[in-house]
Design a protein around this motif. Sequence first.
Motif, PDB file in Angstrom:
ATOM      1  N   UNK A   1     -32.321  26.340  25.795  1.00 17.89           N
ATOM      2  CA  UNK A   1     -33.390  26.034  26.747  1.00 17.89           C
ATOM      3  C   UNK A   1     -33.867  24.586  26.647  1.00 17.89           C
ATOM      4  N   UNK A   2     -33.423  23.851  25.631  1.00 20.30           N
ATOM      5  CA  UNK A   2     -33.818  22.460  25.481  1.00 20.30           C
ATOM      6  C   UNK A   2     -33.013  21.591  26.442  1.00 20.30           C
ATOM      7  N   UNK A   3     -33.638  20.571  27.041  1.00 16.69           N
ATOM      8  CA  UNK A   3     -32.901  19.709  27.961  1.00 16.69           C
ATOM      9  C   UNK A   3     -31.837  18.897  27.228  1.00 16.69           C
ATOM     10  N   UNK A   4     -30.741  18.648  27.891  1.00 15.48           N
ATOM     11  CA  UNK A   4     -29.639  17.879  27.319  1.00 15.48           C
ATOM     12  C   UNK A   4     -29.537  16.556  28.080  1.00 15.48           C
ATOM     13  N   UNK A   5     -30.423  15.610  27.736  1.00 16.83           N
ATOM     14  CA  UNK A   5     -30.502  14.336  28.449  1.00 16.83           C
ATOM     15  C   UNK A   5     -29.851  13.188  27.690  1.00 16.83           C
ATOM     16  N   UNK A   6     -29.062  13.488  26.677  1.00 15.19           N
ATOM     17  CA  UNK A   6     -28.542  12.426  25.826  1.00 15.19           C
ATOM     18  C   UNK A   6     -27.709  11.413  26.601  1.00 15.19           C
ATOM     19  N   UNK A   7     -26.854  11.882  27.471  1.00 16.15           N
ATOM     20  CA  UNK A   7     -26.015  10.960  28.230  1.00 16.15           C
ATOM     21  C   UNK A   7     -26.859  10.100  29.164  1.00 16.15           C
TER      22      UNK A   7
ATOM     23  N   UNK B   1     -29.140   4.809  30.422  1.00 15.01           N
ATOM     24  CA  UNK B   1     -30.353   4.042  30.690  1.00 15.01           C
ATOM     25  C   UNK B   1     -30.484   2.865  29.727  1.00 15.01           C
ATOM     26  N   UNK B   2     -30.279   3.082  28.431  1.00 17.41           N
ATOM     27  CA  UNK B   2     -30.465   2.007  27.468  1.00 17.41           C
ATOM     28  C   UNK B   2     -29.339   0.985  27.519  1.00 17.41           C
ATOM     29  N   UNK B   3     -28.111   1.418  27.841  1.00 20.13           N
ATOM     30  CA  UNK B   3     -27.043   0.437  28.028  1.00 20.13           C
ATOM     31  C   UNK B   3     -27.299  -0.407  29.267  1.00 20.13           C
TER      32      UNK B   3
END
Length: 53
Positions: free
Chosen positions: A21-27, A32-34
């Motif tokens: 149920x946790x969001x998977x926003x790693x990519x 965003x940071x690159x």
Amino acid sequence: MIVSDRAAPGLTPSRRPDPASLPDNHLAYAIQWFAFALAAVIIYLLALRRRSR
């Protein structure tokens, strides 16, 4: 998430969190940071170019 194994007196225990149920926003965060780093490099190169003139 931190979840206690035992409930406080008079309360029912919380159920264990489901990792699915946790969001998977790693990519998305990585992109965003690159992008921020790329923008900083471009601004730096433009500043160096302007300074050399």
